[in-house]
Design a protein around this motif. Structure first.
Motif, mmCIF file in Angstrom:
data_model
loop_
_atom_site.group_PDB
_atom_site.id
_atom_site.type_symbol
_atom_site.label_atom_id
_atom_site.label_comp_id
_atom_site.label_asym_id
_atom_site.label_seq_id
_atom_site.Cartn_x
_atom_site.Cartn_y
_atom_site.Cartn_z
ATOM 1 N N VAL A 38 0.830 -1.213 0.000
ATOM 2 C CA VAL A 38 0.000 0.000 0.000
ATOM 3 C C VAL A 38 0.863 1.261 0.000
ATOM 4 N N PHE A 39 2.047 1.176 0.593
ATOM 5 C CA PHE A 39 2.894 2.359 0.746
ATOM 6 C C PHE A 39 3.883 2.558 -0.403
ATOM 7 N N LEU A 40 3.847 1.661 -1.391
ATOM 8 C CA LEU A 40 4.844 1.741 -2.463
ATOM 9 C C LEU A 40 4.767 3.045 -3.251
ATOM 10 N N ASP A 41 3.598 3.657 -3.283
ATOM 11 C CA ASP A 41 3.477 4.882 -4.075
ATOM 12 C C ASP A 41 4.048 6.104 -3.354
ATOM 13 N N ARG A 42 4.175 6.026 -2.057
ATOM 14 C CA ARG A 42 4.670 7.209 -1.345
ATOM 15 C C ARG A 42 5.986 7.013 -0.610
ATOM 16 N N ALA A 43 6.462 5.793 -0.562
ATOM 17 C CA ALA A 43 7.708 5.550 0.166
ATOM 18 C C ALA A 43 8.530 4.469 -0.512
ATOM 19 N N TYR A 44 9.829 4.535 -0.258
ATOM 20 C CA TYR A 44 10.732 3.461 -0.676
ATOM 21 C C TYR A 44 10.859 2.498 0.500
ATOM 22 N N ILE A 45 10.701 1.224 0.198
ATOM 23 C CA ILE A 45 10.577 0.239 1.281
ATOM 24 C C ILE A 45 11.589 -0.889 1.123
ATOM 25 N N VAL A 46 12.203 -1.242 2.228
ATOM 26 C CA VAL A 46 13.083 -2.413 2.272
ATOM 27 C C VAL A 46 12.711 -3.217 3.513
ATOM 28 N N ILE A 47 12.591 -4.511 3.326
ATOM 29 C CA ILE A 47 12.214 -5.390 4.444
ATOM 30 C C ILE A 47 13.421 -6.241 4.836
ATOM 31 N N ASP A 48 13.652 -6.319 6.115
ATOM 32 C CA ASP A 48 14.831 -7.054 6.608
ATOM 33 C C ASP A 48 14.491 -7.704 7.945
ATOM 34 N N GLY A 49 15.466 -8.334 8.544
ATOM 35 C CA GLY A 49 15.265 -8.909 9.874
ATOM 36 C C GLY A 49 15.176 -10.424 9.828
ATOM 37 N N ASP A 50 14.401 -10.950 10.749
ATOM 38 C CA ASP A 50 14.232 -12.399 10.859
ATOM 39 C C ASP A 50 12.743 -12.691 10.897
ATOM 40 N N PRO A 51 12.201 -13.409 9.927
ATOM 41 C CA PRO A 51 10.754 -13.631 9.888
ATOM 42 C C PRO A 51 10.225 -14.433 11.073
ATOM 43 N N LYS A 52 11.134 -15.033 11.847
ATOM 44 C CA LYS A 52 10.667 -15.802 13.012
ATOM 45 C C LYS A 52 10.736 -14.979 14.285
ATOM 46 N N LYS A 53 11.611 -13.987 14.300
ATOM 47 C CA LYS A 53 11.794 -13.222 15.554
ATOM 48 C C LYS A 53 11.321 -11.783 15.426
ATOM 49 N N GLU A 54 11.860 -11.072 14.464
ATOM 50 C CA GLU A 54 11.564 -9.645 14.341
ATOM 51 C C GLU A 54 11.752 -9.191 12.896
ATOM 52 N N VAL A 55 10.697 -8.618 12.357
ATOM 53 C CA VAL A 55 10.751 -8.096 10.990
ATOM 54 C C VAL A 55 10.993 -6.590 11.068
ATOM 55 N N VAL A 56 11.894 -6.102 10.247
ATOM 56 C CA VAL A 56 12.205 -4.664 10.241
ATOM 57 C C VAL A 56 11.861 -4.107 8.866
ATOM 58 N N VAL A 57 11.010 -3.130 8.861
ATOM 59 C CA VAL A 57 10.632 -2.485 7.601
ATOM 60 C C VAL A 57 11.175 -1.061 7.614
ATOM 61 N N GLU A 58 12.005 -0.771 6.618
ATOM 62 C CA GLU A 58 12.554 0.586 6.505
ATOM 63 C C GLU A 58 11.744 1.341 5.459
ATOM 64 N N LEU A 59 11.255 2.490 5.872
ATOM 65 C CA LEU A 59 10.478 3.328 4.945
ATOM 66 C C LEU A 59 11.170 4.663 4.780
ATOM 67 N N ARG A 60 11.195 5.092 3.538
ATOM 68 C CA ARG A 60 11.833 6.374 3.226
ATOM 69 C C ARG A 60 10.883 7.132 2.312
#
Lengths: 150, 79
Positions: A38-60
């Motif tokens: 949903v946010f692809l039109d207004r932000a640059y997004i990168v997803i990182d982390g560990d899908p079992k412990k903690e997901v980190v989404v960076e938005l710019r």
């Protein structure tokens, strides 16, 4: 009105980005992807982390804007989007049996009605086909008359 | 006359646990007009190397590429 930064949002004013940490036991990965989409039109997004412990989404933000207010707002909006999709997923799972029953009923009904139609109609787009009775009926009638006269 | 800037090489590390190689390859193909790209992998990451064909366009290429990969995965029902 200044927004309060949610606990899972880390602001990086220098880079103009935020990092949102997500618990995958609360918000499954497919929910994270849906919210990110949903946010692809207004932000640059990168997803990182560990899908079992903690997901980190960076938005710019796409529009270069290091205004912390706008960054925080985007983070809070993202959290709302996560909740929205999590709820949608929950409801979809709940309604799945009902939806399946309705679909099966609809398909069965359409199959039955198609079966009835097919016995009467033939594929003749140019209208060349002539009914058998029309083609051979007159010949048979003549022959019948001849045999009766004999 | 200004000298043409060297085409920038951009490296992007995408976590294997979140990104699909098929989407990355498709994205590299779609970005052919803008840049040359190739992908390698190490233990945890796909390392994408992009070299813009025209003058340096900075980090925009990197960010747009990442977004495109995400969108491709979603549109192709990979996630």
């Amino acid at each position: 009105m200044p927004q309060k930064e949610a606990k899972n949002i880390k602001l990086n004013e220098k880079e103009g980005s935020i990092c949102i940490t997500i618990n995958p036991r609360i918000y499954p990965l497919d929910v994270v992807y849906s919210a990110a989409y949903v946010f692809l039109d207004r932000a640059y997004i990168v997803i990182d982390g560990d899908p079992k412990k903690e997901v980190v989404v960076e938005l710019r933000l796409k529009e270069q804007d290091n205004n912390p207010y706008n960054l925080e707002k985007m983070g809070n909006d993202f959290n709302n989007e996560l909740l929205s999709y999590a709820f949608y997923k929950k409801q979809a799972e709940k309604n799945a049996p009902v939806r399946q029953a309705i679909m099966q009923r609809a398909l069965l009904t359409s199959e039955l009605s198609e079966g009835i139609e097919n016995t009467d109609s033939i594929d003749d787009p140019e209208g060349i086909a002539v009914p058998w009775e029309e083609k051979y009926g007159k010949i048979l009638c003549k022959e019948d008359e001849k045999s009766r006269k004999k | 006359m200004k000298k043409a800037e060297k085409n920038e090489k951009i490296r992007i590390k995408l976590n294997k646990r979140f990104y699909k190689i098929s989407a990355i390859n498709e994205s590299i193909k779609e970005f052919e007009n803008v840049c040359r790209g190739r992908v390698e992998e190490d233990k945890d990451f796909f390392v994408v190397e992009l070299e813009s064909k025209e003058k340096a366009i900075g980090n925009i290429l990197k960010y747009e590429f990442c977004n495109y990969v995400l969108a491709t995965m979603k549109n192709n029902n990979l996630v």
